[in-house]
Design a protein around this motif. Sequence first.
Motif, short mmCIF file in Angstrom:
data_model
loop_
_atom_site.label_atom_id
_atom_site.label_comp_id
_atom_site.label_asym_id
_atom_site.label_seq_id
_atom_site.Cartn_x
_atom_site.Cartn_y
_atom_site.Cartn_z
N MET A 310 0.82 -1.23 0.00
CA MET A 310 0.00 0.00 0.00
C MET A 310 0.85 1.27 0.00
N ALA A 311 2.09 1.19 0.50
CA ALA A 311 2.96 2.37 0.47
C ALA A 311 3.35 2.68 -0.97
N GLU A 312 3.49 1.63 -1.78
CA GLU A 312 3.90 1.80 -3.18
C GLU A 312 2.73 2.21 -4.07
N HIS A 313 1.62 1.49 -3.92
CA HIS A 313 0.46 1.78 -4.75
C HIS A 313 -0.80 1.28 -4.07
N GLN A 314 -1.88 2.01 -4.30
CA GLN A 314 -3.16 1.58 -3.76
C GLN A 314 -3.87 0.76 -4.85
N ASN A 315 -3.81 -0.54 -4.62
CA ASN A 315 -4.43 -1.48 -5.55
C ASN A 315 -4.72 -2.75 -4.77
N PHE A 316 -5.55 -3.64 -5.33
CA PHE A 316 -5.81 -4.90 -4.63
C PHE A 316 -4.53 -5.72 -4.56
N LEU A 317 -4.53 -6.71 -3.68
CA LEU A 317 -3.36 -7.56 -3.49
C LEU A 317 -3.82 -9.01 -3.50
N VAL A 318 -3.17 -9.81 -4.33
CA VAL A 318 -3.49 -11.24 -4.37
C VAL A 318 -2.31 -12.00 -3.77
N LEU A 392 -7.85 10.66 0.84
CA LEU A 392 -7.82 9.28 1.33
C LEU A 392 -6.59 8.55 0.81
N THR A 393 -6.25 8.78 -0.47
CA THR A 393 -5.14 8.04 -1.04
C THR A 393 -3.80 8.48 -0.43
N ASP A 394 -3.62 9.79 -0.19
CA ASP A 394 -2.39 10.26 0.46
C ASP A 394 -2.33 9.74 1.90
N PHE A 395 -3.48 9.72 2.58
CA PHE A 395 -3.51 9.19 3.95
C PHE A 395 -3.11 7.71 3.94
N ALA A 410 6.45 11.17 7.70
CA ALA A 410 6.61 11.90 6.44
C ALA A 410 5.36 11.73 5.59
N LEU A 411 4.89 12.85 5.07
CA LEU A 411 3.71 12.83 4.19
C LEU A 411 4.09 12.14 2.87
N ARG A 412 3.27 11.22 2.46
CA ARG A 412 3.56 10.45 1.26
C ARG A 412 2.41 10.59 0.28
N LYS A 413 2.74 10.76 -0.99
CA LYS A 413 1.70 10.91 -2.02
C LYS A 413 1.13 9.55 -2.40
N GLY A 414 -0.14 9.50 -2.58
CA GLY A 414 -0.78 8.25 -2.98
C GLY A 414 -0.55 7.94 -4.45
N ASN A 415 -0.84 6.71 -4.81
CA ASN A 415 -0.66 6.24 -6.18
C ASN A 415 -1.80 5.27 -6.48
N LEU A 416 -2.93 5.85 -6.88
CA LEU A 416 -4.13 5.03 -7.10
C LEU A 416 -3.96 4.19 -8.36
N GLU A 417 -3.90 2.91 -8.20
CA GLU A 417 -3.72 2.05 -9.37
C GLU A 417 -5.00 1.35 -9.79
#
Length: 461
Positions: A310-318, A392-395, A410-417
């Motif tokens: 989730m730190a790298e990208h917001q996407n499902f995980l299998v 929500l994604t940055d959070f 540290a504030l981190r930018k989200g990466n909605l995948e």
Amino acid sequence: MLRFLLILFLSAAALVARGPVYVVLWFDTEDYIEPAADDAALRLATDLDKLGVRATFKVVGEKARVLESRGRTDVIRALAHHDIGYHSNYHSIQPTPALYLRGMGWLDGAAEFERRERPGVDDIRRIFGVTPSCYGQPGSSWGPQTYRALLRLGIPVYLDEGEQVGLGEQTFWLGGMLHVFHMGRNLIRAELNDESHLSQTFEKFDRAAEALESGNGGVISIYYHPTEFVTTAFWDLNFAKGANPERSDWKKPPRRTPEDSERCYRILNRYVEHAKSRPGVRFVTARELPLIYESALGRGGDRALIARHMAEHQNFLVTDQSAFSAAEMLEILLGIEPAVVEGPLARGQTAFRGSEISRPAFERAKADAAGFIRANRRLPAEVWIGSEKLSLTDFAATLAADNGVSGAIALRKGNLEFEKYVATDAQRTFNWPIHPEGFSAPELLELARLQAWTLKPARLK
Ligand SMILES: [Zn+2]
């Protein structure tokens, strides 16, 4: 003899190791204008009974009422022997769902869909004696707000075709509903107008089945409309391009000749026989789908693995054991018991001046987000840090990268995948002869992107 037994044993073991192939055969039972379509539905239901196959008849509310008023208890009984789904209350009478949902948000859209559609679901229950197992939109008149309403109506499966959202041409979870949708190579229809094409359809089916068998298995989707077997044009062209004529002005669709219809039935029967003859292929109804798939919530979940993901990208995980939506993983990172939740109502914006958040402020924000999710069964669009806020994604990205001990985060930018699984062409995906010309619904695709926090592949048990 020993060698024969060994071969038998090895081939049996190979069979066991192959992924299961499930065929969902469904019929949009919608034509309430041409009475011959009633007979077509009866014929299809009884033909399939003889083949020992159960299909899913997604019935339109008005069609059910028309069957009742025409005294067609024979049709009602024959269809009820199969599975009964729902295909909207009036199908093509204007305004169709995407038209009125386009201008609405998640909550008001769901309430409006429920207001319009609950009477149809009630009629299906009364006439067929069951709650519909699934829903699918008329034409391409799709809208994500339907999910919230359908779950409230007790309908857990979305069974249809469309291109608004899709995941690997297989079954997926979105908005808490199990979807068979946008099936690509796994949607295989036999052309009813030309029997000579049938061998190509068989090949196509075999190729798709082989591909699924060599992996973890999956679903092949096949659909028809009973009315197709007796008419040469769709009944609802009465409502083309947004037209809404009075009932007395409705025109019946052109009919097929009896020989023509017989060929259509024969083609479908031959196709079903072919599919059925393949070892390992099983026909299932929409009602059986939730039983062959794992439930909507992932099992277990390694927090460290989820945090890295989730730190790298917001996407499902299998993982080997399970699958998690971004929403589930956010719940796990927040330390709350995962539950099926809805995506946010809006696309939040980050308005935060600094590059770090103090530990106490971040812990308060986490507790606040967890409280919101528990109370609303929905993800917040934004999370407050005092008078400032994170999308929500940055959070989610910031939370996932937090080691839990440092004094400042540290504030981190989200990466909605996950958004890439939602279509971007809002005109092509809503193209349907019944919609007003040039109809386009980018607002509905945007709502789907927000709900894609809950998107993930469905896993066969
Ligand atoms: Zn339809």
